[in-house]
Design a protein around this motif. Structure first.
Motif, PDB file in Angstrom:
ATOM      1  N   ALA A  46       0.932  -1.090  -0.079  1.00 52.93           N
ATOM      2  CA  ALA A  46      -0.015  -0.015   0.079  1.00 52.93           C
ATOM      3  C   ALA A  46       0.682   1.199   0.096  1.00 52.93           C
ATOM      4  O   ALA A  46       1.833   1.217   0.921  1.00 52.93           O
ATOM      5  CB  ALA A  46      -0.838  -0.041   1.254  1.00 52.93           C
ATOM      6  N   GLN A  48      -0.078   4.725   0.324  1.00 50.08           N
ATOM      7  CA  GLN A  48      -0.693   5.599   1.412  1.00 50.08           C
ATOM      8  C   GLN A  48      -0.445   5.412   3.028  1.00 50.08           C
ATOM      9  O   GLN A  48      -0.460   6.346   3.702  1.00 50.08           O
ATOM     10  CB  GLN A  48      -1.807   6.303   1.161  1.00 50.08           C
ATOM     11  N   VAL A  49      -0.409   4.016   2.996  1.00 52.82           N
ATOM     12  CA  VAL A  49      -0.357   3.273   4.163  1.00 52.82           C
ATOM     13  C   VAL A  49       0.976   2.661   4.452  1.00 52.82           C
ATOM     14  O   VAL A  49       1.442   1.822   5.465  1.00 52.82           O
ATOM     15  CB  VAL A  49      -1.515   2.634   5.064  1.00 52.82           C
ATOM     16  N   GLU A 125      -4.330  -3.966   1.367  1.00 53.49           N
ATOM     17  CA  GLU A 125      -4.020  -3.312   2.445  1.00 53.49           C
ATOM     18  C   GLU A 125      -4.564  -1.643   2.684  1.00 53.49           C
ATOM     19  O   GLU A 125      -4.770  -1.352   4.034  1.00 53.49           O
ATOM     20  CB  GLU A 125      -2.164  -3.079   2.431  1.00 53.49           C
ATOM     21  N   SER A 126      -4.572  -0.903   1.593  1.00 58.18           N
ATOM     22  CA  SER A 126      -5.365   0.500   1.856  1.00 58.18           C
ATOM     23  C   SER A 126      -6.598   0.137   2.212  1.00 58.18           C
ATOM     24  O   SER A 126      -7.034   0.881   3.181  1.00 58.18           O
ATOM     25  CB  SER A 126      -5.137   0.971   0.442  1.00 58.18           C
ATOM     26  N   ARG A 127      -7.360  -0.752   1.682  1.00 57.81           N
ATOM     27  CA  ARG A 127      -8.753  -0.990   1.941  1.00 57.81           C
ATOM     28  C   ARG A 127      -8.872  -1.369   3.548  1.00 57.81           C
ATOM     29  O   ARG A 127      -9.871  -0.666   4.041  1.00 57.81           O
ATOM     30  CB  ARG A 127      -9.417  -1.893   0.902  1.00 57.81           C
ATOM     31  N   HIS A 129      -6.807  -0.758   5.996  1.00 60.01           N
ATOM     32  CA  HIS A 129      -6.422   0.141   6.765  1.00 60.01           C
ATOM     33  C   HIS A 129      -7.543   1.360   6.915  1.00 60.01           C
ATOM     34  O   HIS A 129      -7.668   1.861   8.062  1.00 60.01           O
ATOM     35  CB  HIS A 129      -5.350   0.950   6.087  1.00 60.01           C
ATOM     36  N   GLU A 130      -8.588   1.345   5.871  1.00 58.85           N
ATOM     37  CA  GLU A 130      -9.621   2.263   6.140  1.00 58.85           C
ATOM     38  C   GLU A 130     -10.858   1.742   6.526  1.00 58.85           C
ATOM     39  O   GLU A 130     -11.676   2.428   6.492  1.00 58.85           O
ATOM     40  CB  GLU A 130      -9.929   2.836   4.483  1.00 58.85           C
TER      41      GLU A 130
END
Length: 260
Positions: A46, A48-49, A125-127, A129-130
Motif C-alpha cells: 500500500a 498511502q499507508v 492493504e489500503s482498503r 486500513h480504511e
C-alpha cells in the motif's frame, strides 16, 4: 517467418549465425536493435499507508523470466535476471514510481471484487486500513505450492473477516481430475460458480471490479464470465448483458490492467 523466427524465438544473433554470409552494414544493424526500455512492475504494498504497514519499504512482486525455447536454448529476462542477482544492501539507481491505473472505491463501504494475482495485495492493504470489510479476491495461478503468493496473508485477512478468497489452481486441478471439462479450473470458472454472490455485490451494492493479469485470453474470458453472471442471475439477454458491462467500464466500476 513464423516457423523460423517467432515460434522458436530466435534472436537476431542466432539468425546472423545461421546466415553467416550475410554482410549487414553496422549502422543498419543498429537500427534493428531497439533501445532497452524501462521495465515496469506492479507495487504489491500500500502506498498511502506504507509507513505504517511496511516502514520505508516498497514491495515488488516480480516473476523471474527464465524458460527454454523449442531449440532447447535458455532464455532469461534482461531485467529480472539482473534483479535476481542483487544482494541485500545493493543500491539501485534510475528508479521511477508511476501512478497506477487502478482506482478502488473511494468509500470503504463499497464492495470490491479483485480478480488477478498478487499485486492486489497493496490495494487490499489500503482498503483494510480504511476499515473496509467487503473485499472479494479471485486468485488464479498454476500450482498452489509454487505460485500461490501471499497465501498466509490471505488466510489471515480471511480470519479477520475482511476478505473472502476464491482460488483456482489450474495445473493442480487438472492432475486431480477436477475442473471444467478436464481442462483445469480458472478464475472465470470460480466467478460462475459464485454467480449469486457476484451479482448481488455488483447489482445490489454497486461493487467495483478490478481485473489485472496477462493480456492473453484471461481478460476476455473473465469478461465473458461476468456477462454470463448478468444473464443467469440478472435475467438479462445477451445484448443487455453487453450494455451492462459497457456501462460498468464507462463509470469506472469495471477496470482492467493487463500486461504482455
Amino acid at each position: 517467418m513464423y516457423a523460423y523466427c517467432q515460434r522458436v524465438r530466435r534472436t537476431l544473433a542466432e539468425v546472423l549465425s545461421d546466415f553467416s554470409s550475410a554482410r549487414i552494414p553496422l549502422d543498419y544493424l543498429l537500427d534493428l536493435v531497439p533501445e532497452l526500455r524501462p521495465r515496469q512492475f506492479s507495487i504489491a504494498s500500500a502506498a498511502q499507508v506504507g509507513r505504517a504497514v511496511h516502514p520505508d519499504q516498497i514491495h515488488l512482486c516480480v516473476a523471474i523470466v527464465k524458460y527454454k525455447t523449442m531449440m532447447r536454448r535458455i532464455r532469461r529476462g534482461v531485467c529480472t535476471k539482473w534483479l535476481a542477482m542483487l544482494k541485500p544492501g545493493d543500491k539501485i539507481c534510475h528508479v521511477k514510481i508511476a501512478r497506477g491505473t487502478m482506482r478502488p472505491p473511494s468509500s470503504p463501504t463499497t464492495p470490491l471484487i479483485m480478480i488477478g494475482p498478487a499485486p492486489m495485495r497493496g490495494i487490499l492493504e489500503s482498503r483494510i486500513h480504511e476499515g473496509a470489510t467487503d473485499n472479494v479476491l479471485f486468485f488464479g495461478c498454476r500450482y498452489r505450492d509454487k505460485d500461490y503468493l501471499y497465501a498466509d496473508e490471505w488466510a489471515a485477512r480471511t480470519a479477520e473477516g475482511c476478505l473472502t478468497v476464491f482460488t483456482a489452481f489450474s495445473r493442480d486441478q487438472v492432475r486431480r481430475g477436477r475442473g471444467r471439462d478436464g481442462f483445469g479450473l480458472y478464475v472465470q470458472d470460480r466467478i460462475l460458480e459464485n454467480a449469486v454472490l457476484v451479482w448481488r455485490l455488483i447489482d445490489e451494492r454497486g461493487a467495483v471490479v478490478l481485473l489485472c493479469g496477462t493480456s492473453t485470453k484471461m481478460p476476455e474470458q473473465v469478461a465473458y464470465a461476468l456477462k454470463r453472471v448478468f444473464m443467469i442471475e440478472g435475467g438479462l439477454d445477451a445484448a443487455e448483458a453487453e450494455q451492462y458491462y459497457a456501462g460498468m467500464e464507462k463509470s469506472g466500476r469495471m477496470q482492467t490492467e493487463t500486461w504482455s
